[in-house]
Design a protein around this motif. Sequence first.
Motif, short mmCIF file in Angstrom:
data_model
loop_
_atom_site.label_atom_id
_atom_site.label_comp_id
_atom_site.label_asym_id
_atom_site.label_seq_id
_atom_site.Cartn_x
_atom_site.Cartn_y
_atom_site.Cartn_z
N UNK A 1 19.54 26.98 0.31
CA UNK A 1 20.42 27.31 -0.80
C UNK A 1 20.31 26.32 -1.94
N UNK A 2 21.42 26.15 -2.66
CA UNK A 2 21.44 25.28 -3.83
C UNK A 2 21.30 23.80 -3.47
N UNK A 3 21.57 23.46 -2.19
CA UNK A 3 21.47 22.05 -1.79
C UNK A 3 20.03 21.60 -1.59
N UNK A 4 19.09 22.54 -1.51
CA UNK A 4 17.69 22.19 -1.27
C UNK A 4 16.85 22.15 -2.53
N UNK A 5 15.70 21.51 -2.42
CA UNK A 5 14.76 21.44 -3.53
C UNK A 5 13.79 22.63 -3.43
N UNK A 6 13.20 23.05 -4.55
CA UNK A 6 12.20 24.12 -4.50
C UNK A 6 10.99 23.66 -3.66
N UNK A 7 10.45 24.57 -2.86
CA UNK A 7 9.34 24.22 -1.98
C UNK A 7 8.04 24.94 -2.36
N UNK A 8 8.12 25.97 -3.16
CA UNK A 8 6.94 26.76 -3.52
C UNK A 8 6.08 26.00 -4.53
N UNK A 9 4.85 25.74 -4.13
CA UNK A 9 3.85 25.12 -5.01
C UNK A 9 2.52 25.83 -4.78
N UNK A 10 1.67 25.90 -5.80
CA UNK A 10 0.36 26.51 -5.58
C UNK A 10 -0.41 25.74 -4.49
N UNK A 11 -0.96 26.45 -3.55
CA UNK A 11 -1.73 25.83 -2.48
C UNK A 11 -0.92 25.40 -1.27
N UNK A 12 0.41 25.41 -1.36
CA UNK A 12 1.25 25.01 -0.23
C UNK A 12 1.36 26.17 0.75
N UNK A 13 1.22 25.83 2.04
CA UNK A 13 1.28 26.83 3.10
C UNK A 13 2.31 26.42 4.14
N UNK A 14 3.17 27.36 4.51
CA UNK A 14 4.11 27.15 5.61
C UNK A 14 3.38 27.46 6.91
N UNK A 15 3.24 26.44 7.75
CA UNK A 15 2.46 26.58 8.98
C UNK A 15 3.31 26.83 10.22
N UNK A 16 4.52 26.30 10.24
CA UNK A 16 5.34 26.49 11.42
C UNK A 16 6.73 25.95 11.23
N UNK A 17 7.58 26.30 12.20
CA UNK A 17 8.96 25.81 12.17
C UNK A 17 9.48 25.73 13.58
N UNK A 18 10.51 24.92 13.76
CA UNK A 18 11.12 24.81 15.08
C UNK A 18 12.29 23.86 15.06
N UNK A 19 13.05 23.91 16.13
CA UNK A 19 14.18 23.01 16.28
C UNK A 19 13.76 21.85 17.17
N UNK A 20 13.94 20.64 16.65
CA UNK A 20 13.67 19.42 17.39
C UNK A 20 14.97 18.62 17.44
N UNK A 21 15.08 17.76 18.44
CA UNK A 21 16.25 16.89 18.54
C UNK A 21 15.90 15.56 17.90
N UNK A 22 16.69 15.15 16.92
CA UNK A 22 16.46 13.90 16.20
C UNK A 22 17.44 12.86 16.72
N UNK A 23 16.93 11.69 17.08
CA UNK A 23 17.80 10.59 17.50
C UNK A 23 18.49 10.05 16.25
N UNK A 24 19.80 10.19 16.23
CA UNK A 24 20.60 9.72 15.10
C UNK A 24 21.40 8.49 15.52
N UNK A 25 22.14 7.93 14.59
CA UNK A 25 22.85 6.68 14.83
C UNK A 25 23.82 6.79 16.01
N UNK A 26 24.63 7.80 16.06
CA UNK A 26 25.64 7.92 17.12
C UNK A 26 25.15 8.70 18.33
N UNK A 27 24.47 9.83 18.10
CA UNK A 27 23.97 10.65 19.22
C UNK A 27 22.83 11.54 18.74
N UNK A 28 22.01 12.05 19.65
CA UNK A 28 20.92 12.96 19.26
C UNK A 28 21.50 14.27 18.72
#
Length: 177
Positions: A23-50
Amino acid sequence: MMDHLANTEINSQRIAAVENCFGASGQPLALPGRVLLGEGILTKECRKKPKPRIFFLFNDILVYGSIIINKRKYNSQHIIPLEDVTLETLPDTLQMKNRWMIKTSKKSFVVSAASLTERKEWISHLEECIKHLLSKTGRQPCREPAAPWIPDKATDICMRCTHTKFSTLTRRHHCRK
């Protein structure tokens, strides 16, 4: 594989869908030559908990953010240029399995996948994109990565300077030396 998808209608639609999810909180991602290759959910270790985070792999950047509504709404978008990324496989811990570190000059952090196979695929695809991008630009990989964020409960000293002991008077930090 990447080059034949660049500038295609299906790729443009996929990138637009990712932009819409942030949405409005994100930056534009479309650029000439840019390709979306994949996506997924990963667990990120954060300060308090993953915490679960959504990750999108493009041929030149890695984008991740917080999940508000799965496959529909994300926020806190972070964009990491792949030419600044190095990876390090990490051993399992009691709390997290299938871990690796994503290191850049500005930020380094630990993520984990749901399975060993998923971790291998993420690392393989990331390394392939990084290698392709570095060979195209002629740049060298990041030599001085930022100190990784370590969960608060994992240590009572600064992981970078290793001499500052945390206490009620000395706040927790990850100094940049």
